[in-house]
Design a protein around this motif. Sequence first.
Motif: not given
Lengths: 219, 249
Positions: B203-205, B225, B227, B233-237
């Motif tokens: 997803a992005n914003a 940004t 994501v 249960d794991r995400s990266d930015d």
Amino acid sequence: MTSHPSKGFCFLLVLGFLVGAPGAFSQTQEKPEAQEQEQVIQPDLERRDIKIPRIDTENFEVGFFSGILSVEDFGSESVTGARVAYHITEDFFIEVEVAESTVSDSSFRDLGAPLFPNEDEDLEYYSVSIGYNVFPGEIFIGKKWAMTSAVYILAGVGNTDFIDEDLTTVNFGIGFRILPTDWLAFHVDMRDYVWDSDLVGRNERTNNFELSLGFTAFF
Amino acid sequence: MGRNAQGFPNFFFFQISLIGGVHAAKLYQRVEVTDPFIELRTGPGRSYPIFYVAERGEKVEILKRKTDWFKVLTERGKTGWVGRAQMENTLVDAGIKKSFRDLLVEQYIRRRVEVGFGVGRFEDETVTRVRAGISLGEHFMAELSIGQVSGSFSSSRLIDVNLIAYPAPEWRVSPYFTLGVGKFKNDPKGTLVGASSTEDTSANAAIGVRYHATRKLMLRGDLRTYVVFIDDDRSDDFQEFTFGLGFFF
């Protein structure tokens, strides 16, 4: 690495919708106005069918090219590709190119140190460039023929793919275009494709020159 | 630029009548010269020499258009290229008294498709992007964006569908906000051993600004940004900054 979307991201989400929302409202408010303007009495008139002929625009250019691509450390091979250009103004245009060539490690192989799985490997690249017509002009052939022409310069970015590597590629070039008719053009192009490669052991910036001939049709 | 609420249905009517007209014999738009004269050039550009002038009252047919130059055929059988500024003052002659300029303005307001490309930084790597958007009314646009990050150890491909909101589309320097979802594909370089490629939802914003440089061309820059949802249960930015240009059809 974080386990949840960051605070900044959530803030952007909320802010984006807050600011976008008034726009959405102002649009829905326009509709009742249109209904008010509707006529109560419909006059019994026969409408004349007004036909406005469409003006044929010729701002797109599509075609093929073929030439020689010299890949640093690996020698020169033939290259063929397709290009699409859109002329934004009489000076500027955007060009997208896709092309295919091969790379051979035969000189390394001859020394007993092959670099690639096979001697000849495919190379593909694409690029998106902006072009500028520096010297527009006309070419005269004999007494009867005058053809419009232009010398243009190009710069752009793209990607080159060979031996399973995607390499960000920057390109610069100069080209010449001549139009025997309004819709047909012949091109001569010289380009330098610059990418960073680590194939010969160290990471180095390589200059890869291409010389090509091509034709395009405007529509 | 104020948009007429009734403009939209009219546009459809106009389109239908156009399609009907194409099948007939080759008809060209005819206009009448109202300036003292218009200048015909040998090619579609300001540097080509003027070889003929068509006078006031003369009718000319528009054969084709290249960027802002119109190829016309005069009543006396001369063919040449006339610039947009001079064509704007001619009158359309198709049963409606309308200036040719109004026709061009209508066309401009109807433009809906925008295409562009950009370059920038995705974290510490170079990113290149190609975008295409279609406007959904005055304040919104749906956009498809394809990006490629060619890093030192891996290359990533990002395919996103974004909704862009323009709170002030009439400003020359206009801010925007986007939200989107997409796919994030990561391929390690062939020279690395034992790494496998991945494909995840993202997803992005973003917040950005676009600047209308000319009628057709605009520049835009945005801060985004990302994501990437790697598993439950794991995400990266990731942060991205791009600068690019776009143009309307």
